[in-house]
Design an enzyme around this catalytic site. Sequence first.
Site, PDB file in Angstrom:
ATOM      1  N   GLU A  45      -5.244  -5.599  10.614  1.00 38.74           N
ATOM      2  CA  GLU A  45      -4.229  -4.570  10.821  1.00 38.74           C
ATOM      3  C   GLU A  45      -4.523  -3.799  12.105  1.00 38.74           C
ATOM      4  O   GLU A  45      -5.352  -2.872  12.094  1.00 38.74           O
ATOM      5  CB  GLU A  45      -4.257  -3.571   9.666  1.00 38.74           C
ATOM      6  CG  GLU A  45      -3.930  -4.154   8.321  1.00 38.74           C
ATOM      7  CD  GLU A  45      -3.389  -3.074   7.387  1.00 38.74           C
ATOM      8  OE1 GLU A  45      -2.258  -3.233   6.939  1.00 38.74           O
ATOM      9  OE2 GLU A  45      -4.064  -2.067   7.152  1.00 38.74           O
TER      10      GLU A  45
ATOM     11  N   ASN B 166       0.867  -1.187   0.000  1.00 38.02           N
ATOM     12  CA  ASN B 166       0.000   0.000   0.000  1.00 38.02           C
ATOM     13  C   ASN B 166       0.901   1.234   0.000  1.00 38.02           C
ATOM     14  O   ASN B 166       1.516   1.551   1.016  1.00 38.02           O
ATOM     15  CB  ASN B 166      -0.873  -0.052   1.271  1.00 38.02           C
ATOM     16  CG  ASN B 166      -1.736   1.190   1.439  1.00 38.02           C
ATOM     17  OD1 ASN B 166      -1.789   2.055   0.568  1.00 38.02           O
ATOM     18  ND2 ASN B 166      -2.422   1.268   2.574  1.00 38.02           N
TER      19      ASN B 166
ATOM     20  N   GLU C  62      -6.850   4.082   8.255  1.00 34.37           N
ATOM     21  CA  GLU C  62      -6.630   5.525   8.031  1.00 34.37           C
ATOM     22  C   GLU C  62      -7.882   6.161   7.418  1.00 34.37           C
ATOM     23  O   GLU C  62      -8.230   7.287   7.749  1.00 34.37           O
ATOM     24  CB  GLU C  62      -5.390   5.735   7.139  1.00 34.37           C
ATOM     25  CG  GLU C  62      -4.115   5.502   7.949  1.00 34.37           C
ATOM     26  CD  GLU C  62      -2.917   5.025   7.137  1.00 34.37           C
ATOM     27  OE1 GLU C  62      -2.929   5.123   5.898  1.00 34.37           O
ATOM     28  OE2 GLU C  62      -1.954   4.550   7.768  1.00 34.37           O
TER      29      GLU C  62
ATOM     30  N   SER D 243       3.605  -2.522  10.361  1.00 37.73           N
ATOM     31  CA  SER D 243       5.050  -2.550  10.587  1.00 37.73           C
ATOM     32  C   SER D 243       5.715  -3.855  10.174  1.00 37.73           C
ATOM     33  O   SER D 243       6.648  -4.321  10.829  1.00 37.73           O
ATOM     34  CB  SER D 243       5.364  -2.205  12.052  1.00 37.73           C
ATOM     35  OG  SER D 243       4.928  -0.885  12.337  1.00 37.73           O
TER      36      SER D 243
ATOM     37  N   GLY E 205       2.481   1.757  10.868  1.00 38.79           N
ATOM     38  CA  GLY E 205       3.418   2.871  10.763  1.00 38.79           C
ATOM     39  C   GLY E 205       4.129   3.202  12.061  1.00 38.79           C
ATOM     40  O   GLY E 205       4.787   4.238  12.156  1.00 38.79           O
TER      41      GLY E 205
ATOM     42  N   LYS F  14       0.073   4.210  -0.183  1.00 41.08           N
ATOM     43  CA  LYS F  14      -0.589   5.344   0.507  1.00 41.08           C
ATOM     44  C   LYS F  14      -0.431   6.643  -0.296  1.00 41.08           C
ATOM     45  O   LYS F  14      -0.397   6.598  -1.521  1.00 41.08           O
ATOM     46  CB  LYS F  14      -0.062   5.468   1.945  1.00 41.08           C
ATOM     47  CG  LYS F  14      -0.208   4.157   2.715  1.00 41.08           C
ATOM     48  CD  LYS F  14      -0.030   4.306   4.201  1.00 41.08           C
ATOM     49  CE  LYS F  14      -0.174   2.941   4.866  1.00 41.08           C
ATOM     50  NZ  LYS F  14      -0.078   2.989   6.310  1.00 41.08           N
TER      51      LYS F  14
ATOM     52  N   HIS G 228      -9.486   0.610   5.134  1.00 41.44           N
ATOM     53  CA  HIS G 228      -8.203   0.814   5.827  1.00 41.44           C
ATOM     54  C   HIS G 228      -8.447   1.716   7.033  1.00 41.44           C
ATOM     55  O   HIS G 228      -9.252   2.649   6.969  1.00 41.44           O
ATOM     56  CB  HIS G 228      -7.184   1.454   4.878  1.00 41.44           C
ATOM     57  CG  HIS G 228      -5.799   1.462   5.453  1.00 41.44           C
ATOM     58  ND1 HIS G 228      -5.407   2.382   6.402  1.00 41.44           N
ATOM     59  CD2 HIS G 228      -4.740   0.642   5.246  1.00 41.44           C
ATOM     60  CE1 HIS G 228      -4.150   2.120   6.743  1.00 41.44           C
ATOM     61  NE2 HIS G 228      -3.724   1.079   6.060  1.00 41.44           N
TER      62      HIS G 228
HETATM   63  P1  PGA Z   1       2.953  -0.053   7.654  1.00 40.65           P
HETATM   64  O1  PGA Z   1       1.466   0.153   7.084  1.00 40.65           O
HETATM   65  O2  PGA Z   1       3.499  -1.299   7.008  1.00 40.65           O
HETATM   66  O3  PGA Z   1       3.696   1.185   7.232  1.00 40.65           O
HETATM   67  O4  PGA Z   1       2.837  -0.192   9.124  1.00 40.65           O
HETATM   68  C1  PGA Z   1       0.620  -0.956   6.924  1.00 40.65           C
HETATM   69  C2  PGA Z   1      -0.703  -0.531   6.342  1.00 40.65           C
HETATM   70  O5  PGA Z   1      -1.185   0.560   6.657  1.00 40.65           O
HETATM   71  O6  PGA Z   1      -1.288  -1.280   5.553  1.00 40.65           O
END
Ligand code: PGA
Length: 251
Positions: free
Chosen positions: A166, A11, A98, A211, A172, A13, A96
């Site tokens: 997740e 992803n 976010e 992560s 992140g 983003k 997601h």
């Molecule tokens: P990350 O993000 O690997 O940077 O922790 C994962 C995600 O949001 O799918």
Amino acid sequence: MTKRTPVIAGNWKMNTDIKSSRELALQILELTDEVTGVTKIVCPPFVTIAEVSELLHGSSIQVGAQNVNSNPDGAFTGEISASMLSGLVNTVIVGHSERRTYNGESSVLVAAKAKAASKAGITPIICTGESINIRDSGDAVSFVSHQLSESLESFTNWESLIVAYEPVWAIGSGQAATSEQAQEMALICRQVIRELSGNMADSVPVLYGGSVNSVNISEFIGQPDIDGALVGGSSLKAKEYSKLVHIAATY
Ligand code: PGA
């Protein structure tokens, strides 16, 4: 035990522009195109999807989107429908955390998006996960079961679905879940899929995200109910993404 093909979904983003997404896609192509036995997906931002999709056309790497509107068309300024994406992408991330957090997306909306994608022949990657407060209060299992069942409300195309667990606190943060935590929750996700779909639960890939990197991926992918990873930060570096793919191919 059912053998499911591992999935490594990147992803990107809100990162990369036309030039850097081109470079990243070409590097990923060079490093991973030959690797078999893994479903490789990259999800660039909307504005670079067409470019990346053209570059990767005919390769073993699939392209996904990061969002989709649930309506078929109409007066929805700035939005992108599933039919606009069909032909450009194979998958789309929905729900997601976010988007749930910053755009106030409810699980009811996520379910509508998943169905819209499905109808257009695009595989939804439905995300679910608890916040740190919910985990600390001991409610992670009930929260995720509820959030995922709502997000799968009246979903029917079980042959074409990916689910990603997740935990919000792991995304992140550099602080991945432990493999035990991730396996426990992936199993819960599979139970939810089983309750809703009947006998399809063993064929739906369930990913872990949060992560993930080339050092910890093996702990996750080695778990019985985890079939790969949804990766943010590590998917922006071609070498790191390629390592994840190569490791996943050994499972
Ligand atoms: P990350 O993000 O690997 O940077 O922790 C994962 C995600 O949001 O799918």
